[in-house]
Design an enzyme around this catalytic site. Structure first.
Site, mmCIF file in Angstrom:
data_model
loop_
_atom_site.group_PDB
_atom_site.id
_atom_site.type_symbol
_atom_site.label_atom_id
_atom_site.label_comp_id
_atom_site.label_asym_id
_atom_site.label_seq_id
_atom_site.Cartn_x
_atom_site.Cartn_y
_atom_site.Cartn_z
ATOM 1 N N ARG A 99 11.114 -13.720 1.858
ATOM 2 C CA ARG A 99 10.062 -13.018 1.229
ATOM 3 C C ARG A 99 9.679 -13.796 -0.127
ATOM 4 O O ARG A 99 10.451 -14.203 -0.934
ATOM 5 C CB ARG A 99 10.540 -11.595 0.830
ATOM 6 C CG ARG A 99 9.735 -10.709 -0.099
ATOM 7 C CD ARG A 99 8.735 -9.984 0.822
ATOM 8 N NE ARG A 99 7.765 -9.349 -0.296
ATOM 9 C CZ ARG A 99 7.933 -8.130 -0.679
ATOM 10 N NH1 ARG A 99 8.730 -7.122 -0.242
ATOM 11 N NH2 ARG A 99 6.796 -7.630 -1.431
ATOM 12 N N ASP A 121 9.916 -6.352 4.000
ATOM 13 C CA ASP A 121 9.790 -5.704 2.728
ATOM 14 C C ASP A 121 10.691 -4.455 2.898
ATOM 15 O O ASP A 121 10.721 -4.092 4.295
ATOM 16 C CB ASP A 121 8.519 -5.035 2.752
ATOM 17 C CG ASP A 121 8.217 -4.308 1.230
ATOM 18 O OD1 ASP A 121 8.659 -4.568 0.576
ATOM 19 O OD2 ASP A 121 7.308 -3.537 1.324
ATOM 20 N N ASP A 133 12.010 -0.971 1.323
ATOM 21 C CA ASP A 133 11.828 0.140 0.356
ATOM 22 C C ASP A 133 12.643 0.934 0.310
ATOM 23 O O ASP A 133 13.103 1.593 1.495
ATOM 24 C CB ASP A 133 10.505 0.571 0.398
ATOM 25 C CG ASP A 133 9.228 -0.340 0.146
ATOM 26 O OD1 ASP A 133 9.591 -1.463 -0.702
ATOM 27 O OD2 ASP A 133 8.154 -0.286 0.377
ATOM 28 N N ARG A 172 3.958 -10.361 4.551
ATOM 29 C CA ARG A 172 5.410 -10.580 4.052
ATOM 30 C C ARG A 172 6.282 -10.819 5.266
ATOM 31 O O ARG A 172 5.881 -9.939 6.371
ATOM 32 C CB ARG A 172 5.993 -9.551 3.013
ATOM 33 C CG ARG A 172 5.847 -8.106 3.732
ATOM 34 C CD ARG A 172 5.674 -7.056 2.897
ATOM 35 N NE ARG A 172 4.599 -6.906 2.361
ATOM 36 C CZ ARG A 172 4.326 -6.257 1.342
ATOM 37 N NH1 ARG A 172 4.853 -5.294 0.914
ATOM 38 N NH2 ARG A 172 3.238 -6.478 0.612
#
Length: 170
Positions: free
Chosen positions: A86, A98, A100, A95
């Site tokens: 990344r 990712d 989160d 990307r």
């Protein structure tokens, strides 16, 4: 003294390289370094949010039971993202991976390093659709509404399509 087990809701996203492979690598790293996966949604192919003209994303939500605190979890997430390649160039850009943190127990964090619940959950069907599949009754700790109701209220028009398992694992 017994160690506390925290329940973390995570969102994975990828639109570069082998997207299904990237999700699989991320899930493996999460299990090895953060804790066992308790639930996972189907994988969804989603239109890019924020910047159009890039390849569609694969997204998936997970629930992991972890002994880590929220900031420790964030540190390990950043390490995994970096190890997977990344590069943080542009917001909402393409990307490899990712990861989160969407929710952490029913806790609320608002620090420069970390905001939980994730502040844009309600604006994004690529988050709400897999989350509603996995945990429709989970109550958003700030809005006090279940995920299923938040999805019904969403005004996001971007396409979110569930993928056939055979297509992504083959």
């Amino acid at each position: 003294m017994e160690n506390k087990v925290n329940e973390a809701y995570l969102l994975l996203g990828t639109n570069l390289g082998n997207r299904a492979g990237n999700l699989a690598r991320a899930r493996k790293a999460i299990e090895e370094r953060m804790g066992p996966l308790q639930k996972q949604s189907s994988v969804y192919e989603t239109e890019p949010w924020g910047i159009s003209g890039q390849q569609a994303f694969y997204n998936q939500t997970l629930v992991v039971f972890t002994p880590l605190g929220a900031l420790e979890l964030l540190t390990i997430i950043h390490q995994v993202e970096q190890e997977m390649g990344r590069v943080r160039k542009e917001r909402y850009g393409a990307r490899v991976i990712d990861i989160d943190i969407l929710f952490f127990n029913q806790e609320v964090y608002n620090t420069p390093a970390l905001t939980i619940p994730h502040p844009r959950i309600t604006e994004r069907n690529f988050v709400l659709v897999p989350l509603a599949e996995m945990a429709p009754g989970f109550i958003h700790p700030v809005l006090k509404l279940p995920i299923g109701a938040l999805l019904k209220q969403s005004t996001d028009q971007l396409l979110v399509k569930r993928l056939d398992e055979a297509k992504i694992s083959g």
